[in-house]
Design a protein around this motif. Sequence first.
Motif, PDB file in Angstrom:
ATOM      1  N   ASP A  48       0.834  -1.219   0.000  1.00 47.44           N
ATOM      2  CA  ASP A  48       0.000   0.000   0.000  1.00 47.44           C
ATOM      3  C   ASP A  48       0.865   1.264   0.000  1.00 47.44           C
ATOM      4  O   ASP A  48       0.387   2.348  -0.331  1.00 47.44           O
ATOM      5  CB  ASP A  48      -0.959   0.013   1.195  1.00 47.44           C
ATOM      6  N   SER A  81      -5.290  -1.543   4.473  1.00 53.59           N
ATOM      7  CA  SER A  81      -6.346  -0.596   4.088  1.00 53.59           C
ATOM      8  C   SER A  81      -6.217   0.714   4.855  1.00 53.59           C
ATOM      9  O   SER A  81      -5.721   0.733   5.983  1.00 53.59           O
ATOM     10  CB  SER A  81      -7.721  -1.194   4.379  1.00 53.59           C
ATOM     11  N   PHE A  82      -6.702   1.767   4.239  1.00 53.51           N
ATOM     12  CA  PHE A  82      -6.607   3.115   4.815  1.00 53.51           C
ATOM     13  C   PHE A  82      -7.222   3.164   6.220  1.00 53.51           C
ATOM     14  O   PHE A  82      -6.632   3.716   7.147  1.00 53.51           O
ATOM     15  CB  PHE A  82      -7.320   4.093   3.875  1.00 53.51           C
ATOM     16  N   ASN A  83      -8.389   2.552   6.373  1.00 58.96           N
ATOM     17  CA  ASN A  83      -9.070   2.583   7.680  1.00 58.96           C
ATOM     18  C   ASN A  83      -8.323   1.830   8.767  1.00 58.96           C
ATOM     19  O   ASN A  83      -8.635   1.933   9.936  1.00 58.96           O
ATOM     20  CB  ASN A  83     -10.471   1.961   7.573  1.00 58.96           C
ATOM     21  N   GLN A  87      -2.005   3.316   3.501  1.00 61.65           N
ATOM     22  CA  GLN A  87      -1.715   4.548   2.778  1.00 61.65           C
ATOM     23  C   GLN A  87      -2.764   4.901   1.717  1.00 61.65           C
ATOM     24  O   GLN A  87      -2.854   6.037   1.295  1.00 61.65           O
ATOM     25  CB  GLN A  87      -0.346   4.414   2.073  1.00 61.65           C
ATOM     26  N   THR A  88      -3.529   3.907   1.243  1.00 61.98           N
ATOM     27  CA  THR A  88      -4.370   4.131   0.064  1.00 61.98           C
ATOM     28  C   THR A  88      -5.797   3.647   0.307  1.00 61.98           C
ATOM     29  O   THR A  88      -5.993   2.556   0.853  1.00 61.98           O
ATOM     30  CB  THR A  88      -3.787   3.336  -1.136  1.00 61.98           C
ATOM     31  N   LYS A  89      -6.767   4.475  -0.118  1.00 66.19           N
ATOM     32  CA  LYS A  89      -8.177   4.092   0.024  1.00 66.19           C
ATOM     33  C   LYS A  89      -8.621   3.217  -1.145  1.00 66.19           C
ATOM     34  O   LYS A  89      -8.425   3.602  -2.298  1.00 66.19           O
ATOM     35  CB  LYS A  89      -9.054   5.344   0.047  1.00 66.19           C
ATOM     36  N   THR A  91     -11.985   0.480  -2.650  1.00 59.22           N
ATOM     37  CA  THR A  91     -13.310  -0.093  -2.389  1.00 59.22           C
ATOM     38  C   THR A  91     -13.093  -1.556  -1.988  1.00 59.22           C
ATOM     39  O   THR A  91     -11.992  -2.103  -2.160  1.00 59.22           O
ATOM     40  CB  THR A  91     -14.187  -0.072  -3.657  1.00 59.22           C
ATOM     41  N   GLU A  92     -14.147  -2.181  -1.483  1.00 60.57           N
ATOM     42  CA  GLU A  92     -14.042  -3.598  -1.088  1.00 60.57           C
ATOM     43  C   GLU A  92     -13.608  -4.462  -2.279  1.00 60.57           C
ATOM     44  O   GLU A  92     -12.778  -5.354  -2.146  1.00 60.57           O
ATOM     45  CB  GLU A  92     -15.382  -4.108  -0.545  1.00 60.57           C
ATOM     46  N   TYR A  95      -9.997  -3.993  -3.032  1.00 61.08           N
ATOM     47  CA  TYR A  95      -9.165  -4.686  -2.035  1.00 61.08           C
ATOM     48  C   TYR A  95      -9.078  -6.180  -2.387  1.00 61.08           C
ATOM     49  O   TYR A  95      -7.998  -6.778  -2.408  1.00 61.08           O
ATOM     50  CB  TYR A  95      -9.756  -4.502  -0.628  1.00 61.08           C
ATOM     51  N   HIS A 117     -13.195  -6.791   6.362  1.00 62.43           N
ATOM     52  CA  HIS A 117     -13.911  -6.837   5.078  1.00 62.43           C
ATOM     53  C   HIS A 117     -15.046  -7.872   5.127  1.00 62.43           C
ATOM     54  O   HIS A 117     -15.004  -8.786   5.955  1.00 62.43           O
ATOM     55  CB  HIS A 117     -12.924  -7.172   3.958  1.00 62.43           C
TER      56      HIS A 117
END
Length: 247
Positions: A48, A81-83, A87-89, A91-92, A95, A117
Motif C-alpha cells: 500500500d 487498508s486506509f481505515n 496509505q491508500t483508500k 473499495t471492497e 481490495y 472486510h
Amino acid sequence: MKVKNLKIGSGKPKIAVPITGSTTDEILKQLNLILKQNDFDLIEWRIDFWKQFNDVNEFNYVAQMISEKLEAIPLLITFRSFNEGGQTKLTEEQYAKVIHNIINCRVADLIDIELMHPKKLILPLIHLAQNQNIKVIQSYHNFKITPEKSEMLEKLDQMQLNHVDIAKIAVMPHTSDDILNLLEVSNSFHHESNLPLISMSMGNLGKITRVSGQLFGSCITFGTVGNSSAPGQINCEILNQFLNTLN
Ligand SMILES: O=C1C[C@@](O)(C(=O)O)C[C@@H](O)[C@@H]1O
C-alpha cells in the motif's frame, strides 16, 4: 508452524522487517539495505506504500525480483487498508482484487488478509491462498484506541472461526492499563487456542509489547531498517538484542 525453514510460534518471536518504498527503485534499495543485516527473520512488503501496486505486470515483476533476492527468507505481502492505518483508500472490490493478485503472483509465503472486510469477499480468498500453500495472517488494527478486552477477544475468535493460520491484533494504547489489557488478551488467547498470535500495542507507550512476545504469546514482532510502517517499531538490531536478553 514452518514457513520455508523458519519455525514460527515457538521460542523467540520472529522479527519481520517492513519494506515501505513508494517506488520500485526505493523498494529495491530498501531491500538491499535490509539484506545486509542479520537481525531479522522475514520480510513484509507493504504494497500500500507503493504507487504501482495496481499494475499487475509491474507487481509480478517486482515480486519476482524480491523473491529471488530473498532466497530462503520468507516473504509476507500486505496491503493495509486506509481505515486500518494504510496509505491508500480502496473499495471492497478493489481490495479483493489486490489480494487476488498477491495470491496469483505465487511468490508470497504469507499474506495479510484483514478481518474488517465482508466475509463473503474474504473467505474465498483465505481458501485460495491456503490451497496455494500461502499462510494467511488475519489482522485487526485500531490506530485510535485499545478496545475493551472482550471486543479484542471476539476479534481473535472470529479469526479462529475463519480457519486462518495466524491471528494478528495491533491497537493504540493511551494508558498503562490499555497495555495490560492487550497483554492479558494475548496471554489468554495464547493459552486457550492453538492458533499462533501476533499482538502489539503501538506507539511509544506500547514498545514494551514489541519485545515481550515470548512471555505473552506473540510469535512475530515488526522491527525497522530505516523507515517504519507503524508507530513504535524498534530498530531490528536493538529489537533482536532485547529478544535475546529476554529469551
Ligand atoms: O500489521 C502490522 C503490524 C504493524 O502495524 C505494527 O504495528 O508493527 C506494522 C505493519 O507493517 C504490519 O502489517
